[in-house]
Design a protein around this motif. Structure first.
Motif, PDB file in Angstrom:
ATOM      1  N   ALA A  24      -4.233   2.582  31.298  1.00  0.00           N
ATOM      2  CA  ALA A  24      -4.178   3.991  30.909  1.00  0.00           C
ATOM      3  C   ALA A  24      -3.390   4.169  29.612  1.00  0.00           C
ATOM      4  N   ASP A  25      -2.307   3.394  29.448  1.00  0.00           N
ATOM      5  CA  ASP A  25      -1.546   3.448  28.196  1.00  0.00           C
ATOM      6  C   ASP A  25      -2.425   3.035  27.021  1.00  0.00           C
ATOM      7  N   ASP A  26      -3.193   1.970  27.214  1.00  0.00           N
ATOM      8  CA  ASP A  26      -4.069   1.495  26.141  1.00  0.00           C
ATOM      9  C   ASP A  26      -5.117   2.537  25.758  1.00  0.00           C
ATOM     10  N   VAL A  27      -5.527   3.331  26.726  1.00  0.00           N
ATOM     11  CA  VAL A  27      -6.566   4.341  26.495  1.00  0.00           C
ATOM     12  C   VAL A  27      -5.988   5.624  25.912  1.00  0.00           C
ATOM     13  N   GLY A  81     -10.269  15.317  34.825  1.00  0.00           N
ATOM     14  CA  GLY A  81      -9.672  16.497  34.230  1.00  0.00           C
ATOM     15  C   GLY A  81      -9.003  16.243  32.894  1.00  0.00           C
ATOM     16  N   SER A  82      -8.769  14.958  32.566  1.00  0.00           N
ATOM     17  CA  SER A  82      -8.133  14.666  31.281  1.00  0.00           C
ATOM     18  C   SER A  82      -8.934  13.667  30.448  1.00  0.00           C
ATOM     19  N   ILE A  83      -9.930  13.038  31.049  1.00  0.00           N
ATOM     20  CA  ILE A  83     -10.789  12.134  30.288  1.00  0.00           C
ATOM     21  C   ILE A  83     -12.167  12.113  30.923  1.00  0.00           C
ATOM     22  N   ILE A  84     -13.180  11.897  30.105  1.00  0.00           N
ATOM     23  CA  ILE A  84     -14.568  11.889  30.569  1.00  0.00           C
ATOM     24  C   ILE A  84     -15.105  10.466  30.459  1.00  0.00           C
ATOM     25  N   LEU A  85     -15.598   9.936  31.553  1.00  0.00           N
ATOM     26  CA  LEU A  85     -16.244   8.626  31.554  1.00  0.00           C
ATOM     27  C   LEU A  85     -17.744   8.823  31.421  1.00  0.00           C
ATOM     28  N   HIS A  86     -18.327   8.134  30.447  1.00  0.00           N
ATOM     29  CA  HIS A  86     -19.752   8.283  30.176  1.00  0.00           C
ATOM     30  C   HIS A  86     -20.333   6.921  29.823  1.00  0.00           C
ATOM     31  N   SER A 132     -15.968   5.875  20.982  1.00  0.00           N
ATOM     32  CA  SER A 132     -16.148   7.078  21.797  1.00  0.00           C
ATOM     33  C   SER A 132     -15.398   8.243  21.174  1.00  0.00           C
ATOM     34  N   PRO A 133     -15.855   9.468  21.389  1.00  0.00           N
ATOM     35  CA  PRO A 133     -15.155  10.639  20.851  1.00  0.00           C
ATOM     36  C   PRO A 133     -13.794  10.819  21.533  1.00  0.00           C
ATOM     37  N   ILE A 134     -12.932  11.594  20.911  1.00  0.00           N
ATOM     38  CA  ILE A 134     -11.644  11.935  21.515  1.00  0.00           C
ATOM     39  C   ILE A 134     -11.884  12.579  22.868  1.00  0.00           C
ATOM     40  N   SER A 135     -11.120  12.158  23.876  1.00  0.00           N
ATOM     41  CA  SER A 135     -11.166  12.650  25.262  1.00  0.00           C
ATOM     42  C   SER A 135     -12.279  12.005  26.080  1.00  0.00           C
ATOM     43  N   GLN A 136     -13.061  11.108  25.478  1.00  0.00           N
ATOM     44  CA  GLN A 136     -14.151  10.454  26.207  1.00  0.00           C
ATOM     45  C   GLN A 136     -13.951   8.936  26.170  1.00  0.00           C
ATOM     46  N   LEU A 137     -14.269   8.294  27.286  1.00  0.00           N
ATOM     47  CA  LEU A 137     -14.166   6.838  27.401  1.00  0.00           C
ATOM     48  C   LEU A 137     -15.527   6.295  27.804  1.00  0.00           C
ATOM     49  N   HIS A 138     -16.103   5.470  26.960  1.00  0.00           N
ATOM     50  CA  HIS A 138     -17.406   4.879  27.267  1.00  0.00           C
ATOM     51  C   HIS A 138     -17.261   3.699  28.228  1.00  0.00           C
TER      52      HIS A 138
END
Length: 332
Positions: free
Chosen positions: A193-196, A259-264, A271-277
């Motif tokens: 999570a820190d890395d992300v 609620g704080s990051i979007i997995l797609h 990936s865009p800010i707030s999104q994790l591919h």
């Protein structure tokens, strides 16, 4: 200034960064006012990492010895540095490399990250007037003997054109990824999570894509990632989160969120800010081999690679884009 004098001065700078000096506190507060992405917590994280990892005198001496940096640089060159501004003090390693090598430098700071580097340079000027001839800040770089420039893929094309006749290092967009096997502990996921999340994911060493096995269970990961729930209250980050979520909903695409990051699911490491591919793999070793050869990847995080939680803690020889800055400087 000789090498030992420069190391002594850098030691003093590290102590200053870790101090509660009122001027330093005011500079950090000003940096936050001028760039909302530079929260006090992330400024402290970057500054403390620099002081502890970069400005240790024993580590600096070992680094200088490794490259055979002489006590006196008999033929100093003027190195122009174009700094990025995505995370606080992101260009500090370039400044440090040039200063330790004994060359002169002219810095063009990013408008997004000018306050902190300017303040630290002014501190050096105040402590040791001789540094005024070694370190300068200018809004435009002209007449330098060599250049180190960091920017986007688009700006890199211009750097390639303008600096083509000079020795140079040109850095482009990069990002980082993680390979998971599905057996990570809660502690390892918390470090991931820190890395992300650190620096809102804006750094080239931030993990922006996960490689996971076919039957991977995302629930433990999303639950553990709640340690950064407070980022959802940051207005700039929240605006990005709401926008990315709306796009996925309107396009009826599958996603997961805590609620704080979007997995797609997406094959791009960017990936865009707030999104994790994320993407699924069949052969872990083959996946790792392809990533290590990918010019877009700064580092690979995982049990067999860079340890979880270490992405944003580079050492002196963890060079951006894998290009040895000190070797370049010693060749001038």
């Amino acid at each position: 200034m000789n090498l030992q004098q420069r190391i002594d001065l850098l030691k003093r700078l590290g102590e200053y960064i870790l101090s509660t000096d009122n001027q330093w506190a005011a500079a950090k507060e000003k940096a936050f006012r001028e760039n909302g992405w530079f929260t006090p917590a992330f400024i402290e994280l970057s500054a403390n990492s620099i002081a502890n990892a970069y400005l240790n005198p024993a580590a600096l001496l070992a680094w200088a010895t490794q490259y055979g940096i002489p006590a006196e640089n008999a033929h100093p060159k003027n190195v122009g540095i174009v700094m990025a501004g995505n995370i606080p003090l992101v260009g500090f390693h370039d400044f440090l490399s040039v200063f330790l090598s004994g060359h002169r430098q002219t810095i063009k700071p990013s408008s997004k990250d000018e306050v902190l580097i300017r303040h630290l340079v002014e501190q050096l000027h105040g402590w040791e007037p001789a540094t005024q001839a070694l370190i300068g800040l200018q809004p435009m770089l002209k007449g330098c003997d060599a250049y180190i420039a960091t920017g986007s893929n688009n700006s890199a094309r211009y750097f390639d054109y303008y600096f083509a006749k000079f020795p140079h290092i040109i850095r482009r967009n990069r990002t980082s990824v993680a390979i998971l096997d599905g057996n990570e502990t809660v502690e390892e996921l918390a470090l991931l999570a820190d890395d992300v999340y650190q620096y809102f994911g804006l750094g080239c060493r931030n993990v922006t894509q996960l490689y996971v096995p076919q039957d991977y269970d995302f629930v433990p990961l999303l639950e553990t990632f709640r340690k950064y729930t407070e980022l959802a209250d940051h207005h700039k980050y929240k605006n990005n989160y709401d926008y990315q979520l709306a796009i996925l909903i309107l396009n009826k695409q599958y996603y997961m969120t805590n609620g704080s990051i979007i997995l797609h699911e997406n094959g791009s490491p960017f990936s865009p800010i707030s999104q994790l591919h994320y993407t699924f793999y069949k052969d872990e070793q083959a996946t790792a081999a392809s990533l290590l050869e990918n010019a877009d990847i700064q580092c690979v995080v995982g049990k067999k690679w860079l340890p979880f939680g270490q992405a944003q803690q580079p050492g002196l020889t963890d060079y951006a884009d894998g290009v040895d800055t000190m070797e370049f400087l010693m060749s001038l």
